[in-house]
Structures are given as C-alpha cells and as structure tokens.
Design a protein around this motif. Structure first.
Motif, short mmCIF file in Angstrom:
data_model
loop_
_atom_site.label_atom_id
_atom_site.label_comp_id
_atom_site.label_asym_id
_atom_site.label_seq_id
_atom_site.Cartn_x
_atom_site.Cartn_y
_atom_site.Cartn_z
N GLU A 19 38.81 -56.80 -2.96
CA GLU A 19 39.34 -56.51 -4.29
C GLU A 19 40.59 -55.64 -4.24
N TYR A 20 40.88 -55.01 -3.09
CA TYR A 20 42.09 -54.19 -2.96
C TYR A 20 43.30 -55.02 -2.54
N LEU A 21 43.07 -56.23 -2.06
CA LEU A 21 44.17 -57.02 -1.49
C LEU A 21 44.98 -57.73 -2.56
N ILE A 22 46.30 -57.72 -2.35
CA ILE A 22 47.23 -58.49 -3.18
C ILE A 22 47.88 -59.59 -2.35
N VAL A 23 48.38 -59.22 -1.18
CA VAL A 23 48.94 -60.18 -0.22
C VAL A 23 48.33 -59.89 1.14
N ALA A 78 48.44 -53.97 -0.72
CA ALA A 78 47.14 -53.59 -1.24
C ALA A 78 47.30 -52.55 -2.33
N GLU A 79 46.33 -52.49 -3.22
CA GLU A 79 46.32 -51.47 -4.27
C GLU A 79 44.88 -51.04 -4.51
N VAL A 80 44.72 -49.91 -5.20
CA VAL A 80 43.38 -49.35 -5.38
C VAL A 80 42.80 -49.87 -6.69
N THR A 81 42.37 -51.12 -6.65
CA THR A 81 41.90 -51.80 -7.84
C THR A 81 40.82 -51.01 -8.57
N TYR A 82 40.96 -50.96 -9.88
CA TYR A 82 40.01 -50.36 -10.83
C TYR A 82 40.06 -48.83 -10.86
N ALA A 99 49.26 -46.68 -4.61
CA ALA A 99 48.26 -45.68 -4.99
C ALA A 99 48.09 -45.77 -6.51
N GLY A 100 47.29 -46.70 -6.92
CA GLY A 100 47.12 -47.02 -8.32
C GLY A 100 46.95 -48.52 -8.45
N ILE A 101 47.27 -49.05 -9.62
CA ILE A 101 47.12 -50.48 -9.90
C ILE A 101 48.46 -51.04 -10.33
N GLY A 102 48.79 -52.20 -9.79
CA GLY A 102 50.03 -52.88 -10.17
C GLY A 102 51.03 -52.83 -9.04
#
Length: 383
Positions: free
Chosen positions: A362-366, A138-142, A118-121
C-alpha cells in the motif's frame, strides 16, 4: 547511502508542545495498520516535519552508516537540493514543501534509487521519469488521510457559515451582525459532492453524513453498494455529471493527467450559481484563474483549501487576494498528530529499503519499472 531530505522551514518562534500526549489509535479505518518501524527516535506530538525535526531520522540513519542531509532549500539551480542531488541514493520530500523531482533532476541523479514522500501524494515526482530510471517511489499511505478529511469538513463549514469574515469583524473591534450573516447559510439540506471517494473522500462523506446533507460522489472505482446504502450516496459517472446538482463540491483526487485542469471555466460555469468549491487535493486540478473569475463573478460563493502551485506560493499569487476565500498554506495533512505517523512510516519504508525486504504494497507508487500498489490504483502516467 546518502539520504537527502527536504523539509519546510523551522517556526519563527521556538517550538513548545501545547499538549503532553496524542490520542492512541488502534489502526486506520478499513483495517490497515499504523506504521510499524522497529522503533522511533522522536516524541509523538513534537514538530518533526521542519528542518530541525529531521523526521526523527538522524540517529537511526547515522547508526546504520548512512549520511543524512536535511534542507529547506529546494528551488533554483543553486539550491542545496540541486547541489546535493547528484550523489543522493534516497530523496525524501513532503507534499507541503515539495522538492519537485522533474525529468531533468532524475537525469542529474544517477545514484537515486528511492523517492520517498513523507505524507500522501507523489505528484511532485515525475512518475514517467521514475519508471524510465528504475527508481522506486513510495509514500506513507493513509498517514494523514483523516487529518485532511477533518480539514475539508472545517473548510466547508467555514465557507458556508461565513466564519472568516465574521471572525475578522471581532478582531477589528466591530459588531455588525448584518455584515457577518449576509453570506451565512446552513449546511443542513445541501447537496455535497466529492470528486474521488478514496481514503480521504470517503472519510469526508462519513463525517458529513450526520449533518443531514445529501451526499454525492464520482470516482474511477465505484464504492460497494453496502457503503452507498449506509451513507445514502448518489454515484455519478463523472465530475461533469455531478457538479451541476451540488451546492458544495470537494476535490479529493490525486493529480495525474486525467485530473489536471479539470475545474476550468466550463466546468465551474456548469455548477450552481453560488456553489462552494473546496480543494485540499492538488492546486493544478483546478485552473487558477478560472477560480478567481468564478469568485469575482459570483458563480462561486467561496473557495477554500490549502494546496497551491507552486509551493510555497509567491507573494503575488492571486489566490491570496481573491474575494471570499478561506485558503491556508499547505497544512491539512501536517498536523502534529499526522507528523508522528508519517515520520514513523518514513522510517518503516527506509528500514525495508535498507534491508532489501519488500516495502508494504500500500506504500508503493512505482516499483519495478511500473505503477505498483496504491500507485496502480490511484495514478495514471503519460506513457
């Protein structure tokens, strides 16, 4: 499904909103849309990131037949987080109060399918372990990039103008102007550089341009020539090349194997004597004790930021007492304005996850056993 949510503690005094509303934003710079959940069950501007705020998720999750467990207890074998992790399907955490998802914790969470920031990083998640266990990250990009960029500019001005000691003089009943200005300079004309010029770094550069400074950056991905020309940017191929020419350096890069420990004694010693270092990215991008040594020797004139390791920082962390600092607890990306966006984005991701529809790229990291989306652009893994 069981959703395990780790949030920071409630305030020491009951929350009362200072403002009645939040400004309406048309979207993010560059055209990305704000989070688009089907609806929200919270009031924007209210405290959502603490335990009682629950990111506004309880009604939505329980209406869908899911179980929500919310806790701030995240460290140690007897933490609520560890006790509840074994049968959790989803883990939600924040960078400001991270529940570190280590390889060992992944091994003890056989049902885990989604690790959501819930945020970035998402560096508090072992991305190699997530890939090995087939867990989506996943993260909430931007959602809070501009919030952090504003904090960076504030920190630079605080350090260069010696604001914190001057303010303390007033609080202590004093009026010694010489003491207040003995370390105070103008930002105008200084050379300011950012390590990374992604969403946050570029936003910092745009906000600093009107201060009539000389702007520098280094990044794995060079900005378009039109942007460099618009802002008068000087590109450097590495941090080692950039920092010797800068009066102020701000770190806006994600933590991964290529950035961990980047600002060590050697790199700090290559900076101008009396340079300022601002780090709102991740604490482990700098060597903790090298920063202290730099401030004590005068090589660094000041250090500011709000990222620590571990988080929360222990009471005896040397950054609490080192000279010439302007540290805060990790708050740069958790303004009430940002909380409304990252709470809405968290719900949007959950709605997609439960429905089996694609999570925004854009929310995906893995995803699918490899770095994906923003993760493929910004992160590196050990394997």
């Amino acid at each position: 499904m069981k959703v395990l949510c780790v949030l920071y503690d409630d305030p020491s005094v009951p929350f009362s909103a200072v403002r009645d509303d939040l400004p309406s934003l048309p979207g993010y710079p560059g055209g990305q849309t704000l989070p688009t959940p089907s609806s929200v069950d919270f009031t924007p501007g209210h405290l959502l990131g603490s335990v009682s705020g629950e990111l506004g998720l309880r009604r939505f999750l329980e209406a869908g037949g899911h179980t929500l467990v919310v806790t701030s207890s995240k460290d140690g074998a007897d933490s609520v987080f560890d006790r509840e992790l074994a049968d959790a399907d989803v883990v939600i955490s924040q960078p400001f109060w991270p529940a570190y998802l280590t390889a060992g914790r992944f091994a003890r969470a056989p049902r885990l399918k989604l690790a959501l920031t819930a945020g970035i990083g998402s560096d508090h998640v072992d991305l190699d372990a997530a890939i090995a266990h087939g867990v989506t990250v996943a993260e909430v990009t931007y959602c809070n990039s501009i919030s952090v960029a504003e904090h960076v500019v504030m920190s630079i001005l605080n350090l260069v103008r010696n604001f914190v000691p001057a303010h303390q003089i007033v609080r202590d009943g004093g009026w010694n102007i010489a003491d207040a200005v003995s370390r105070s300079y103008d930002v105008e004309g200084m050379h300011v550089g950012t390590v990374a010029a992604g969403r946050i770094g570029l936003a910092v550069l745009r906000r600093l341009a009107p201060f009539d400074v000389h702007l520098h950056y280094t990044d794995r991905h060079r900005l378009p020539a039109a942007v460099e020309e618009e802002l008068g940017l000087t590109f450097h191929t590495s941090a080692a090349e950039m920092v010797p020419v800068c009066d102020v350096v701000t770190v806006n890069a994600p933590l991964h194997p290529e950035t961990e420990g980047l600002f060590d004694d050697a790199l700090i010693s290559s900076m101008k004597r009396g340079a300022y270092l601002v780090n709102t990215a991740r604490a482990r991008i700098v060597d903790r004790d090298a920063v202290v040594r730099g401030l004590e020797s005068g090589q660094l004139a000041g250090y500011a930021g709000d990222v620590w390791y571990p988080q929360p920082a222990p009471a005896d962390h040397p950054w609490r007492t080192m000279p010439h600092h302007a540290m805060t607890p990790h708050i740069s990306g958790s303004s009430l304005s940002a909380q409304a966006r990252y709470a809405a984005g968290t719900r949007e991701i959950l709605e997609s996850f439960f429905a089996g529809t694609p999570i925004r790229e854009e929310y995906l990291i893995v995803d699918g056993g490899k770095l994906a989306g923003t993760g493929a652009h910004s992160y590196a893994v050990k394997s």
